[in-house]
Design a protein around this motif. Sequence first.
Motif, PDB file in Angstrom:
ATOM      1  N   SER A   1     -10.216   5.376   0.155  1.00 49.25           N
ATOM      2  CA  SER A   1      -9.727   4.734   1.376  1.00 49.25           C
ATOM      3  C   SER A   1      -8.208   4.567   1.335  1.00 49.25           C
ATOM      4  O   SER A   1      -7.527   4.733   2.361  1.00 49.25           O
ATOM      5  N   LEU A   2      -7.675   4.264   0.162  1.00 46.72           N
ATOM      6  CA  LEU A   2      -6.224   4.157   0.020  1.00 46.72           C
ATOM      7  C   LEU A   2      -5.555   5.516   0.222  1.00 46.72           C
ATOM      8  O   LEU A   2      -4.472   5.612   0.801  1.00 46.72           O
TER       9      LEU A   2
ATOM     10  N   ASP B   1      -6.601   7.922   2.196  1.00 47.09           N
ATOM     11  CA  ASP B   1      -6.582   8.164   3.645  1.00 47.09           C
ATOM     12  C   ASP B   1      -5.467   7.358   4.309  1.00 47.09           C
ATOM     13  O   ASP B   1      -4.733   7.875   5.167  1.00 47.09           O
ATOM     14  N   TYR B   2      -5.345   6.101   3.904  1.00 49.51           N
ATOM     15  CA  TYR B   2      -4.329   5.220   4.487  1.00 49.51           C
ATOM     16  C   TYR B   2      -2.926   5.741   4.183  1.00 49.51           C
ATOM     17  O   TYR B   2      -2.051   5.775   5.062  1.00 49.51           O
ATOM     18  N   ALA B   3      -2.701   6.127   2.932  1.00 47.95           N
ATOM     19  CA  ALA B   3      -1.375   6.613   2.528  1.00 47.95           C
ATOM     20  C   ALA B   3      -0.992   7.863   3.305  1.00 47.95           C
ATOM     21  O   ALA B   3       0.158   8.010   3.736  1.00 47.95           O
TER      22      ALA B   3
ATOM     23  N   LYS C   1      -1.988   8.785   6.261  1.00 45.18           N
ATOM     24  CA  LYS C   1      -1.748   8.472   7.676  1.00 45.18           C
ATOM     25  C   LYS C   1      -0.429   7.726   7.881  1.00 45.18           C
ATOM     26  O   LYS C   1       0.177   7.815   8.948  1.00 45.18           O
ATOM     27  N   HIS C   2      -0.002   6.969   6.874  1.00 43.72           N
ATOM     28  CA  HIS C   2       1.176   6.114   7.035  1.00 43.72           C
ATOM     29  C   HIS C   2       2.382   6.594   6.224  1.00 43.72           C
ATOM     30  O   HIS C   2       3.349   5.849   6.058  1.00 43.72           O
TER      31      HIS C   2
ATOM     32  N   HIS D   1       0.869  11.828  -1.775  1.00 41.92           N
ATOM     33  CA  HIS D   1       0.584  10.523  -1.171  1.00 41.92           C
ATOM     34  C   HIS D   1      -0.228   9.601  -2.078  1.00 41.92           C
ATOM     35  O   HIS D   1      -0.292   8.397  -1.842  1.00 41.92           O
TER      36      HIS D   1
ATOM     37  N   GLU E   1      -9.369  -5.135   3.008  1.00 38.03           N
ATOM     38  CA  GLU E   1      -8.341  -5.348   4.037  1.00 38.03           C
ATOM     39  C   GLU E   1      -7.199  -6.225   3.527  1.00 38.03           C
ATOM     40  O   GLU E   1      -6.082  -6.161   4.051  1.00 38.03           O
TER      41      GLU E   1
ATOM     42  N   LEU F   1      -4.350  -4.086   2.251  1.00 35.20           N
ATOM     43  CA  LEU F   1      -3.512  -3.587   3.337  1.00 35.20           C
ATOM     44  C   LEU F   1      -2.628  -4.698   3.894  1.00 35.20           C
ATOM     45  O   LEU F   1      -1.481  -4.443   4.282  1.00 35.20           O
TER      46      LEU F   1
ATOM     47  N   GLU G   1       1.398  -4.365   4.107  1.00 29.59           N
ATOM     48  CA  GLU G   1       2.072  -4.459   5.395  1.00 29.59           C
ATOM     49  C   GLU G   1       2.806  -5.779   5.602  1.00 29.59           C
ATOM     50  O   GLU G   1       3.376  -6.020   6.660  1.00 29.59           O
TER      51      GLU G   1
END
Length: 214
Positions: free
Chosen positions: A21-22, A24-26, A28-29, A94, A192, A195, A199
């Motif tokens: 999941s990290l 995927d997040y990395a 995308k961001h 990433h 969450e 994240l 953020e």
Amino acid sequence: MTVILKLGGSLLAKGRELVHSLSDYAEKHALSFVIIPGGGPFVEPIKKFSDRISDDTAHWMAVLAMHQYGLFLADGELEIPLVESVDGLKNAGHICIVLPYKILKDDDCLPYTWDVTSDTIAAFIARESGEKSFIKVTDVDGILDENGFLIRRINVKELIEKEHKGCVDAELPRFLLQNKMSCVIVNGNVPERILDVIEGRETVCTKLVSSREK
């Protein structure tokens, strides 16, 4: 932006899920996640036999236990790069998982003691890669006070004075203080929150600081 995360062995059951999941997040961001594995259950057999081996042998065996967890996390359908040098972190994409043995051998400055675990090793690798902070992802919300309430923020000088360090190794507060670094402890069972920390949002966690930063 590079984010250093130490992923505790206590999260072995869901470690791969978190890494995926990290990842995927990395992607995308446009972030770069450096995952430093803990020792977890892989280090327990070493502790059982620590009275039969020297401190330096126990130290390096424990470091190699981090490799075992790292290999476990990297295994599976998603190809996660394994990195064994600080220079390798610069071109890891990433997300990557660090195998720390060679890095520590190249700069053998950490004490050979059970006061030094993957917590301090993660701080060391963060420092060597030019970062001043890292996130410790574990299976608890953070450090609790004597009444069992979560400490949201604490200066490492105060933590050094406490006999009970909670969920961090004994050397970490000293290392953070000496290197003017910080660390956020967050519960990976509530992904969450990781994240939220990344953020900059308020969340359930403990922040260890070595200065008067907010």
